[in-house]
Design a protein around this motif. Sequence first.
Motif, mmCIF file in Angstrom:
data_model
loop_
_atom_site.group_PDB
_atom_site.id
_atom_site.type_symbol
_atom_site.label_atom_id
_atom_site.label_comp_id
_atom_site.label_asym_id
_atom_site.label_seq_id
_atom_site.Cartn_x
_atom_site.Cartn_y
_atom_site.Cartn_z
ATOM 1 N N ALA A 220 7.500 -11.351 2.774
ATOM 2 C CA ALA A 220 6.117 -11.275 3.239
ATOM 3 C C ALA A 220 5.996 -10.562 4.570
ATOM 4 O O ALA A 220 4.961 -9.958 4.864
ATOM 5 C CB ALA A 220 5.524 -12.681 3.336
ATOM 6 N N GLY A 221 7.039 -10.627 5.388
ATOM 7 C CA GLY A 221 6.964 -10.008 6.708
ATOM 8 C C GLY A 221 5.972 -10.744 7.589
ATOM 9 O O GLY A 221 5.841 -11.969 7.514
ATOM 10 N N THR A 222 5.220 -10.002 8.401
ATOM 11 C CA THR A 222 4.311 -10.630 9.357
ATOM 12 C C THR A 222 2.836 -10.452 9.000
ATOM 13 O O THR A 222 1.959 -10.936 9.713
ATOM 14 C CB THR A 222 4.545 -10.052 10.768
ATOM 15 N N GLY A 223 2.565 -9.749 7.905
ATOM 16 C CA GLY A 223 1.181 -9.470 7.541
ATOM 17 C C GLY A 223 0.633 -10.432 6.505
ATOM 18 O O GLY A 223 1.253 -11.443 6.157
ATOM 19 N N GLN A 224 -0.543 -10.111 5.994
ATOM 20 C CA GLN A 224 -1.194 -10.921 4.977
ATOM 21 C C GLN A 224 -0.640 -10.577 3.598
ATOM 22 O O GLN A 224 -0.280 -9.438 3.318
ATOM 23 C CB GLN A 224 -2.705 -10.692 5.010
ATOM 24 N N VAL A 225 -0.586 -11.602 2.756
ATOM 25 C CA VAL A 225 0.006 -11.426 1.427
ATOM 26 C C VAL A 225 -0.802 -12.165 0.368
ATOM 27 O O VAL A 225 -1.566 -13.088 0.662
ATOM 28 C CB VAL A 225 1.468 -11.938 1.374
ATOM 29 N N GLU A 226 -0.582 -11.750 -0.861
ATOM 30 C CA GLU A 226 -0.980 -12.499 -2.045
ATOM 31 C C GLU A 226 0.303 -12.889 -2.769
ATOM 32 O O GLU A 226 1.301 -12.164 -2.713
ATOM 33 C CB GLU A 226 -1.864 -11.657 -2.951
ATOM 34 N N ILE A 227 0.254 -14.023 -3.444
ATOM 35 C CA ILE A 227 1.437 -14.528 -4.131
ATOM 36 C C ILE A 227 1.105 -14.749 -5.608
ATOM 37 O O ILE A 227 0.063 -15.299 -5.950
ATOM 38 C CB ILE A 227 1.907 -15.874 -3.519
ATOM 39 N N ARG A 254 -3.434 -14.964 1.536
ATOM 40 C CA ARG A 254 -4.823 -14.677 1.186
ATOM 41 C C ARG A 254 -5.206 -15.236 -0.180
ATOM 42 O O ARG A 254 -6.352 -15.614 -0.404
ATOM 43 C CB ARG A 254 -5.062 -13.168 1.217
ATOM 44 N N ALA A 255 -4.264 -15.246 -1.115
ATOM 45 C CA ALA A 255 -4.555 -15.758 -2.461
ATOM 46 C C ALA A 255 -3.248 -16.105 -3.151
ATOM 47 O O ALA A 255 -2.198 -15.509 -2.865
ATOM 48 C CB ALA A 255 -5.327 -14.727 -3.279
ATOM 49 N N SER A 256 -3.320 -17.086 -4.047
ATOM 50 C CA SER A 256 -2.152 -17.499 -4.813
ATOM 51 C C SER A 256 -2.571 -17.695 -6.263
ATOM 52 O O SER A 256 -3.573 -18.353 -6.547
ATOM 53 C CB SER A 256 -1.588 -18.808 -4.246
#
Length: 281
Positions: A220-227, A254-256
Motif C-alpha cells: 500500500a505504501g503511504t498513499g490511499q488504497v482500495e482493497i 478508501r474502499a474494501s
Amino acid sequence: MPVAVVTDSTAYLPADLVDRYRLTVVPLIVVLDGAQRREGVDVGPADAAQALRARRVTMSTSRPAPEQFAETYRRLLADGADAVVSVHLSAELSGTVEAARLAAAEAGPRVSVVDSRSTGMGLGFPALAAAATAAGGAGLTEVRRAALDAIDRTSTFFYVDTLEFLRRGGRINAAEALLGTALSVKPILHVADGVIALRDRVRTAGRGLARLVDLAVEAAGTGQVEIGLHHLAVPGRVADLAAELGSRLGPRLRASYVTEAGPVIGAHAGPGLVCVVVHRR
C-alpha cells in the motif's frame, strides 16, 4: 457510453459494481464430471468447494470460445458503443486473452484487448478503472490507458492451505510444490508479471493471514488504497483479514470489497484460499 468495457468472470467483482459501471462479464467454462458450465451463471463458489472436497468428482476449467467474445463485441457495437476495451486475466494463467484477441482481430480496430497480468480483483480493479474512464466520455485510447495504469498500481497476494491444486493445474512449478509439501509449510504466493510465484512460507494458517496483512500494508505504501478480498469456503478468515487491514491502514483505506472466489480460481487454489489485492489510488 462511447466505450463499452468487457471483463471475465475471474474478476470476482461485487454485483453492484458490475451494474454501476455497466461492465459486461464473459464467463469462463467449468467442467464438472464432463458437463460444461458457465462460471457465475450455472456454477458458483459453493459448487466448487463441494466438488473439490469430493475426490470422486472431476473438475477442470477452460477459456471461453473466441466466438463468445465475437458475439459480445458485435452486440455491444450494434447497441451503440463506439468501441470496446476488453480486460482479462493473465495470459500466463489462461487462454482467455488469446480467445479475446482472436475475436478482436475479426471485429477490427474498434476493439482493444488488455492483459491484466493478474486475476481476481487484480483484474477487477483495472476493469473498473477502464469503466470509470469510459463513463466520463473518454475514447478508446484513454480507456485502455486507464486499465494499463491501474495494472501498474495493483498487487495481488494469496494464501492457500496446500500447493497441490496449483501443482495439478500446472500453475506452479513442481519444485516449488514439492518444497512446500516436504517442509509441511503453508505457502504465501503472489502474482508477479502474470505468473503465480512463491512469495513466502509460514508454519500455520494464522501466521499466513498475518503475513498477508504485512505484505498488503507494505504494498500500500503511504498513499490511499482500495482493497479487494477473496476467499473460498472460509468466510471467517477473510473477515478477520478485512478487520486487521482496516485497523492497520486506517483512513488510507478508501474502499474494501469482499467476494467469494469462483470455481475457476478455486479449482487451482483449493478450499481455504484467501487473497488480498491492493490497488494504489
